[in-house]
Structures are given as C-alpha cells and as structure tokens.
Design a protein around this motif. Structure first.
Motif, PDB file in Angstrom:
ATOM      1  N   GLU A 144      -4.559 -22.742  87.299  1.00  0.00           N
ATOM      2  CA  GLU A 144      -5.741 -22.873  86.451  1.00  0.00           C
ATOM      3  C   GLU A 144      -5.351 -23.310  85.038  1.00  0.00           C
ATOM      4  O   GLU A 144      -5.968 -24.212  84.465  1.00  0.00           O
ATOM      5  CB  GLU A 144      -6.499 -21.546  86.389  1.00  0.00           C
ATOM      6  CG  GLU A 144      -7.749 -21.602  85.514  1.00  0.00           C
ATOM      7  CD  GLU A 144      -8.467 -20.263  85.412  1.00  0.00           C
ATOM      8  OE1 GLU A 144      -9.596 -20.238  84.896  1.00  0.00           O
ATOM      9  OE2 GLU A 144      -7.906 -19.238  85.845  1.00  0.00           O
ATOM     10  N   ASN A 148      -6.220 -26.853  83.140  1.00  0.00           N
ATOM     11  CA  ASN A 148      -6.893 -26.871  81.837  1.00  0.00           C
ATOM     12  C   ASN A 148      -6.113 -27.711  80.828  1.00  0.00           C
ATOM     13  O   ASN A 148      -6.695 -28.481  80.057  1.00  0.00           O
ATOM     14  CB  ASN A 148      -7.060 -25.455  81.299  1.00  0.00           C
ATOM     15  CG  ASN A 148      -8.149 -24.671  82.011  1.00  0.00           C
ATOM     16  OD1 ASN A 148      -9.053 -25.253  82.606  1.00  0.00           O
ATOM     17  ND2 ASN A 148      -8.071 -23.347  81.943  1.00  0.00           N
ATOM     18  N   ASP A 152      -7.492 -31.233  79.122  1.00  0.00           N
ATOM     19  CA  ASP A 152      -7.528 -31.455  77.676  1.00  0.00           C
ATOM     20  C   ASP A 152      -6.905 -32.800  77.324  1.00  0.00           C
ATOM     21  O   ASP A 152      -7.469 -33.592  76.562  1.00  0.00           O
ATOM     22  CB  ASP A 152      -6.781 -30.337  76.944  1.00  0.00           C
ATOM     23  CG  ASP A 152      -7.693 -29.191  76.526  1.00  0.00           C
ATOM     24  OD1 ASP A 152      -8.924 -29.323  76.659  1.00  0.00           O
ATOM     25  OD2 ASP A 152      -7.158 -28.155  76.070  1.00  0.00           O
ATOM     26  N   TRP A 249      -5.398 -17.970  76.185  1.00  0.00           N
ATOM     27  CA  TRP A 249      -5.820 -19.281  75.697  1.00  0.00           C
ATOM     28  C   TRP A 249      -6.102 -19.158  74.212  1.00  0.00           C
ATOM     29  O   TRP A 249      -6.708 -18.186  73.767  1.00  0.00           O
ATOM     30  CB  TRP A 249      -7.077 -19.750  76.431  1.00  0.00           C
ATOM     31  CG  TRP A 249      -7.348 -21.222  76.285  1.00  0.00           C
ATOM     32  CD1 TRP A 249      -8.216 -21.829  75.432  1.00  0.00           C
ATOM     33  CD2 TRP A 249      -6.740 -22.277  77.013  1.00  0.00           C
ATOM     34  NE1 TRP A 249      -8.180 -23.192  75.582  1.00  0.00           N
ATOM     35  CE2 TRP A 249      -7.283 -23.495  76.561  1.00  0.00           C
ATOM     36  CE3 TRP A 249      -5.785 -22.308  78.040  1.00  0.00           C
ATOM     37  CZ2 TRP A 249      -6.901 -24.731  77.067  1.00  0.00           C
ATOM     38  CZ3 TRP A 249      -5.403 -23.548  78.544  1.00  0.00           C
ATOM     39  CH2 TRP A 249      -5.969 -24.740  78.068  1.00  0.00           C
ATOM     40  N   SER A 255     -14.584 -26.769  71.771  1.00  0.00           N
ATOM     41  CA  SER A 255     -14.798 -26.732  73.217  1.00  0.00           C
ATOM     42  C   SER A 255     -14.108 -25.550  73.885  1.00  0.00           C
ATOM     43  O   SER A 255     -14.395 -25.232  75.047  1.00  0.00           O
ATOM     44  CB  SER A 255     -14.314 -28.040  73.856  1.00  0.00           C
ATOM     45  OG  SER A 255     -12.931 -28.235  73.600  1.00  0.00           O
ATOM     46  N   ASP A 256     -13.188 -24.888  73.161  1.00  0.00           N
ATOM     47  CA  ASP A 256     -12.496 -23.729  73.727  1.00  0.00           C
ATOM     48  C   ASP A 256     -13.338 -22.456  73.675  1.00  0.00           C
ATOM     49  O   ASP A 256     -13.012 -21.471  74.344  1.00  0.00           O
ATOM     50  CB  ASP A 256     -11.179 -23.467  72.978  1.00  0.00           C
ATOM     51  CG  ASP A 256     -10.141 -24.557  73.194  1.00  0.00           C
ATOM     52  OD1 ASP A 256     -10.077 -25.075  74.326  1.00  0.00           O
ATOM     53  OD2 ASP A 256      -9.415 -24.884  72.244  1.00  0.00           O
ATOM     54  N   LEU A 259     -14.732 -21.267  77.004  1.00  0.00           N
ATOM     55  CA  LEU A 259     -13.621 -20.895  77.871  1.00  0.00           C
ATOM     56  C   LEU A 259     -13.114 -19.497  77.513  1.00  0.00           C
ATOM     57  O   LEU A 259     -12.930 -18.639  78.388  1.00  0.00           O
ATOM     58  CB  LEU A 259     -12.494 -21.918  77.745  1.00  0.00           C
ATOM     59  CG  LEU A 259     -11.268 -21.709  78.641  1.00  0.00           C
ATOM     60  CD1 LEU A 259     -11.652 -21.774  80.112  1.00  0.00           C
ATOM     61  CD2 LEU A 259     -10.202 -22.752  78.315  1.00  0.00           C
ATOM     62  N   ILE A 260     -12.913 -19.242  76.212  1.00  0.00           N
ATOM     63  CA  ILE A 260     -12.429 -17.932  75.778  1.00  0.00           C
ATOM     64  C   ILE A 260     -13.482 -16.865  76.024  1.00  0.00           C
ATOM     65  O   ILE A 260     -13.162 -15.746  76.458  1.00  0.00           O
ATOM     66  CB  ILE A 260     -12.012 -17.978  74.295  1.00  0.00           C
ATOM     67  CG1 ILE A 260     -10.761 -18.843  74.141  1.00  0.00           C
ATOM     68  CG2 ILE A 260     -11.756 -16.569  73.757  1.00  0.00           C
ATOM     69  CD1 ILE A 260     -10.290 -19.006  72.714  1.00  0.00           C
ATOM     70  N   GLY A 262     -15.572 -16.843  78.393  1.00  0.00           N
ATOM     71  CA  GLY A 262     -15.505 -16.569  79.823  1.00  0.00           C
ATOM     72  C   GLY A 262     -14.359 -15.626  80.166  1.00  0.00           C
ATOM     73  O   GLY A 262     -14.510 -14.724  80.987  1.00  0.00           O
ATOM     74  N   TYR A 263     -13.212 -15.834  79.514  1.00  0.00           N
ATOM     75  CA  TYR A 263     -12.083 -14.943  79.737  1.00  0.00           C
ATOM     76  C   TYR A 263     -12.373 -13.537  79.233  1.00  0.00           C
ATOM     77  O   TYR A 263     -12.021 -12.541  79.864  1.00  0.00           O
ATOM     78  CB  TYR A 263     -10.829 -15.485  79.047  1.00  0.00           C
ATOM     79  CG  TYR A 263     -10.177 -16.666  79.742  1.00  0.00           C
ATOM     80  CD1 TYR A 263     -10.152 -16.744  81.123  1.00  0.00           C
ATOM     81  CD2 TYR A 263      -9.576 -17.676  79.018  1.00  0.00           C
ATOM     82  CE1 TYR A 263      -9.554 -17.818  81.769  1.00  0.00           C
ATOM     83  CE2 TYR A 263      -8.966 -18.761  79.646  1.00  0.00           C
ATOM     84  CZ  TYR A 263      -8.956 -18.820  81.020  1.00  0.00           C
ATOM     85  OH  TYR A 263      -8.353 -19.882  81.651  1.00  0.00           O
TER      86      TYR A 263
END
Length: 270
Positions: A144, A148, A152, A249, A255-256, A259-260, A262-263
């Motif tokens: 994963e 990612n 990028d 991450w 855009s991160d 993602l963060i 979600g983590y």
C-alpha cells in the motif's frame, strides 16, 4: 542513562503547503485538531513511553504557530526566520533554550502518525553506540505504501522520502524519488524500498557541526536537509523499525489530508 529531549520544528512559510502546522485534521470521532497539536501529542506519547526523555518543545519563528503551541500547552522556543530547515532550527533551539541533554530528537512537525516506539528505538540506538552522531528510523514499505509513493510521483507530486542503506545499516542516499528502482518488481517479491521516517536523533556536537557545514548541492536539488551530513562524509545510522497494524505518512501536500485522516480513523485516534 543518557537523557534525551524532543524538539518539534514548525514553520509557517512552507513552500508546498503554507500554514501547514495549523492545518486541521479530523480524528476517528470527528475531533478536529491542528497538525501541530497532533504532532505534539505524538511527542508526548513518545516521551511517556521512553525512559529518560525529559521534555517536548516546539521550535518556531512564527507568532501564529507559537500561539497555537501555547494554546495546546506546548513549551515554545523562538528561532530565527532565516533557519533554512528543521535541523538548523533544532540546533538553534538547543542553543537558545539551554537544552543540555546528550541526545536531541527532532520530531518533524508534519508526522502526527509517528508511533512512540519509533522514538524509543531511535534513542536506544543512540544509547547503545556512543560513537553514533546521527540516527534516523526507516520503515520497509508494504504494498500500500509503495503504491502511494508511486502514485504521488506519477501525478507529479513531491511526497515521501525513500532511502537506501549499506550492509552496516548506514544511509547511502535519501531521495524524493522512489529508490531503488522498482519497475521490474513483481507483486509477490519482497519490497526493497525503505520509507524514511520524519524523525532524527543527534548529539549536540552533530547539531553544532551541521550548522557549520556549507549547504550541499544534493541537499539543494533534493530539498533534503540530511544530505548535508552525507555530502560532507558524515554517517547517518538508518535504524529499521516496524509498524505492525499501524500506518505512517507525513503531511507533505494538501492532498495528504484525507489520507492521514483515513489512517487516524483506522487507528482509532481521536
């Protein structure tokens, strides 16, 4: 036992993401906290779980960040706007704050997912070998994470940093590209890519040395401060860590954020 201190460098004028330390990240229950607060809380967790860590400080040159640090109860050391990077800012904070611990940890202010055991492992590595002057953790990518990274780069985004090591575990090179080349890698092959975690430990002598060294060409091209040590022939121990059941991450680009978040949700972090 050699004591340690954690310093979080934070600046407002990020080229890729201005005001990044004040960006809001929602946790598992929808709780909104600034990136700085989440990074500081990560530092506190590490300090609680690592014997001999005597404090966690924020080093900044910006009154807005200082105000946020004071709001969350973080002690602040003001530094010059001219500090070119986090290592230089930490070096100045050590001097101005009168910090005299023999191990100084630089916890990057854009890495709120840093597990406490990363800090523990790094400090342990510095304690077990007094000859080490600089150490940093590296994390072997899972599929994963590698996907990612490659996404990028395909999209033209400058994201996380990767590193290659020698047989003794010292860093050979760090890059914003994905190294080594993985184009011939099959899906079932072991992944040889190591993610460089945004975390360093130095001796005060190494920080003073860094401040005295001229800026390196590769440091400028890559935009990676740690390359200054390598370009001038100084070693960085790249300590392999693991994160079972967790994710890592950094917040490098807007855009991160999802993602963060979600983590954070996956990990149950409020």
């Amino acid at each position: 036992m050699r004591e340690a201190v954690i310093v979080i460098p934070a600046r407002y004028a990020s080229t890729r993401y201005p005001a990044k330390p004040l960006a809001i990240l929602r946790g598992a229950t929808g709780m909104e906290r600034s990136l700085l607060e989440r990074s500081y809380r990560a530092g506190l967790r590490a300090a609680e779980e690592t014997p001999g860590v005597t404090g966690v400080y924020v080093a900044t040159d910006d009154d807005r960040i200082a105000a946020e640090a004071e709001r969350i109860g973080a002690p602040v050391i003001m530094t010059d706007p001219e500090c070119p990077n986090g290592t230089a800012r930490v070096a100045q904070a050590v001097q101005r704050g009168g910090l005299d611990q023999p191990i100084v940890v630089n916890l990057q202010g854009d890495a709120p997912l840093t597990p406490p055991h990363f800090v523990t492992a790094l400090i342990a590595a510095m304690r077990e070998d007094p000859a080490r002057q600089v150490a940093t953790p590296v994390l072997r990518c899972d599929r994963e994470a590698l996907d990612n990274f490659l996404a990028d780069r395909k999209a033209g985004r400058v994201g996380a940093t990767t590193v290659v090591r020698d047989a003794l575990g010292n860093a050979i090179y760090f890059s914003k590209e994905v190294i080594p080349f993985t184009g011939s890698l099959k899906r079932h092959d072991p992944i040889p890519v190591f993610h460089h975690v945004g975390l360093y430990a130095y001796t005060p002598e190494a920080l003073a040395l860094y401040a005295s060294l001229p800026t390196g060409t590769l440091e400028v091209i890559e935009g990676l401060e740690q390359l200054r040590f390598l370009e001038h022939g100084h070693k960085i121990a790249a300590i392999e860590v693991s994160a079972p059941g967790a994710a890592f991450w950094e917040l490098n680009n807007p855009s991160d954020v999802p993602l963060i978040e979600g983590y954070l949700k996956r990990m149950g972090v409020e």
